[in-house]
Design a protein around this motif. Structure first.
Motif, PDB file in Angstrom:
ATOM      1  N   GLY A 142       6.852   8.458  -4.404  1.00  0.00           N
ATOM      2  CA  GLY A 142       6.431  10.016  -4.768  1.00  0.00           C
ATOM      3  C   GLY A 142       5.267  10.464  -4.152  1.00  0.00           C
ATOM      4  O   GLY A 142       4.937  11.341  -4.487  1.00  0.00           O
ATOM      5  N   ALA A 143       5.020   9.740  -2.957  1.00  0.00           N
ATOM      6  CA  ALA A 143       3.736  10.573  -2.371  1.00  0.00           C
ATOM      7  C   ALA A 143       4.256  11.628  -1.443  1.00  0.00           C
ATOM      8  O   ALA A 143       5.389  11.736  -1.043  1.00  0.00           O
TER       9      ALA A 143
ATOM     10  N   VAL B 270       7.221   6.374   6.391  1.00  0.00           N
ATOM     11  CA  VAL B 270       7.184   7.678   5.573  1.00  0.00           C
ATOM     12  C   VAL B 270       8.537   7.701   4.452  1.00  0.00           C
ATOM     13  O   VAL B 270       8.216   8.270   3.232  1.00  0.00           O
ATOM     14  N   ARG B 271       9.542   6.895   4.677  1.00  0.00           N
ATOM     15  CA  ARG B 271      10.608   6.677   3.439  1.00  0.00           C
ATOM     16  C   ARG B 271       9.899   5.805   2.394  1.00  0.00           C
ATOM     17  O   ARG B 271      10.146   6.314   1.112  1.00  0.00           O
TER      18      ARG B 271
ATOM     19  N   ARG C  79       0.994  -1.192  -0.124  1.00  0.00           N
ATOM     20  CA  ARG C  79       0.119  -0.019   0.092  1.00  0.00           C
ATOM     21  C   ARG C  79       0.903   1.212   0.077  1.00  0.00           C
ATOM     22  O   ARG C  79       0.706   2.361  -0.675  1.00  0.00           O
ATOM     23  N   LEU C  80       1.997   1.075   0.722  1.00  0.00           N
ATOM     24  CA  LEU C  80       2.869   2.392   0.953  1.00  0.00           C
ATOM     25  C   LEU C  80       3.553   2.684  -0.623  1.00  0.00           C
ATOM     26  O   LEU C  80       3.628   3.885  -0.718  1.00  0.00           O
ATOM     27  N   ALA C  81       3.821   1.750  -1.152  1.00  0.00           N
ATOM     28  CA  ALA C  81       4.702   1.572  -2.352  1.00  0.00           C
ATOM     29  C   ALA C  81       3.835   2.009  -3.507  1.00  0.00           C
ATOM     30  O   ALA C  81       4.079   2.375  -4.794  1.00  0.00           O
ATOM     31  N   ASP C  82       2.524   2.233  -3.302  1.00  0.00           N
ATOM     32  CA  ASP C  82       1.423   2.710  -4.427  1.00  0.00           C
ATOM     33  C   ASP C  82       0.442   3.677  -3.661  1.00  0.00           C
ATOM     34  O   ASP C  82      -0.808   3.613  -3.906  1.00  0.00           O
ATOM     35  N   CYS C  83       1.029   4.531  -2.936  1.00  0.00           N
ATOM     36  CA  CYS C  83       0.033   5.642  -2.581  1.00  0.00           C
ATOM     37  C   CYS C  83       0.575   7.017  -3.077  1.00  0.00           C
ATOM     38  O   CYS C  83       1.911   7.278  -3.421  1.00  0.00           O
ATOM     39  N   ASP C  84      -0.510   7.964  -2.906  1.00  0.00           N
ATOM     40  CA  ASP C  84      -0.025   9.341  -3.413  1.00  0.00           C
ATOM     41  C   ASP C  84      -0.020  10.323  -2.147  1.00  0.00           C
ATOM     42  O   ASP C  84       0.562  11.421  -2.261  1.00  0.00           O
TER      43      ASP C  84
END
Ligand SMILES: [Zn+2]
Length: 238
Positions: free
Chosen positions: A200-201, A193-194, A170-175
């Motif tokens: 790119g979020a 956060v990293r 989910r983190l790797a695919d969020c705005d």
């Protein structure tokens, strides 16, 4: 499509920590009655502590579980539930908290990475089961009937948090990544956060004080979550 900070936002990940529930009066390790103040968290929340003195650990978690009945979700929990229901995109809520206040506020999905106070885990058969009742070393597992094998279904220091594969995906695919009421001290959550920024979020921190990872966030909202979060949610829904 919803916009935030000048960018389109379709997929959100929200991380909540102890600061959110603290405003509801959920005690962490420091009980208001002082009963547990003499103990170091390492004596109450590690697998070693459970092996050394299971009766103490059962008492501690039975007490915390019983106390949940006396607290209510606050404006921060309610704002997040509203965001999940009304946002014209995807909102994934992950919490470090083991209480059920997000659920009671009406959140349709909650990922409990540190487990749940209102659940037992059987060390013999792996059965997980919701419970609001006290249990101890004499209690029988409702699934396999073995005694002495139930433990609170919470992730202790030194154990691997739950659902990490899904959370990382989910983190790797969020705005947009929003961290609320977290210290930035406890990994792996402190590293979220990293991961979000690498994809790119935009990252927003909502906290009373700057956390240990505050400098990694694009935006800071300083103040109680019960004030800052309803305002932020209103922006996201406008
Ligand atoms: Zn069992």
């Amino acid at each position: 499509m919803p916009m935030f900070n000048g960018r389109f936002v379709q997929r959100l990940v929200v991380l909540t920590g102890a600061g959110v529930s603290a405003e509801s009066g959920v005690p962490t390790f420091r009980d208001p009655d002082g009963l547990w103040e003499q103990y170091d968290p390492m004596d109450l929340a590690t697998p070693e502590a459970f092996r050394r003195d299971p009766a103490l650990i059962y008492r501690f978690y039975n007490s915390r579980r019983a106390r949940l009945a006396g607290v209510e979700p606050n404006a921060a929990h309610l704002a997040l539930a509203r965001l999940q229901r009304e946002f014209a995109g995807d909102v994934f809520l992950v919490t470090q908290n083991v209480d059920d206040l997000h659920e009671r506020a009406g959140s349709p999905q909650v990922c409990h990475m540190h487990g749940e106070l209102l659940a037992s885990l059987c060390g013999a058969c792996g059965n997980k089961r919701p419970t609001d009742q006290p249990f101890d070393g004499a209690s029988a597992c409702p699934a396999c009937a073995s005694r002495g094998s139930l433990r609170p279904d919470v992730v202790w220091f030194g154990e691997i948090p739950y659902f990490m594969d899904e959370i990382e995906a989910r983190l790797a695919d969020c705005d947009l990544f929003i961290a609320v009421g977290t210290s930035g001290l406890v990994y792996p959550a402190a590293g979220f956060v990293r991961t979000a920024r690498a994809s790119g979020a935009t990252a927003v921190e909502v906290n009373l004080e700057p956390s240990d990872t505050a400098s990694l966030f694009h935006l800071q909202r300083r103040g109680p979550a019960t004030e800052q979060l309803p305002a932020l949610v209103a922006e996201l829904l406008s």
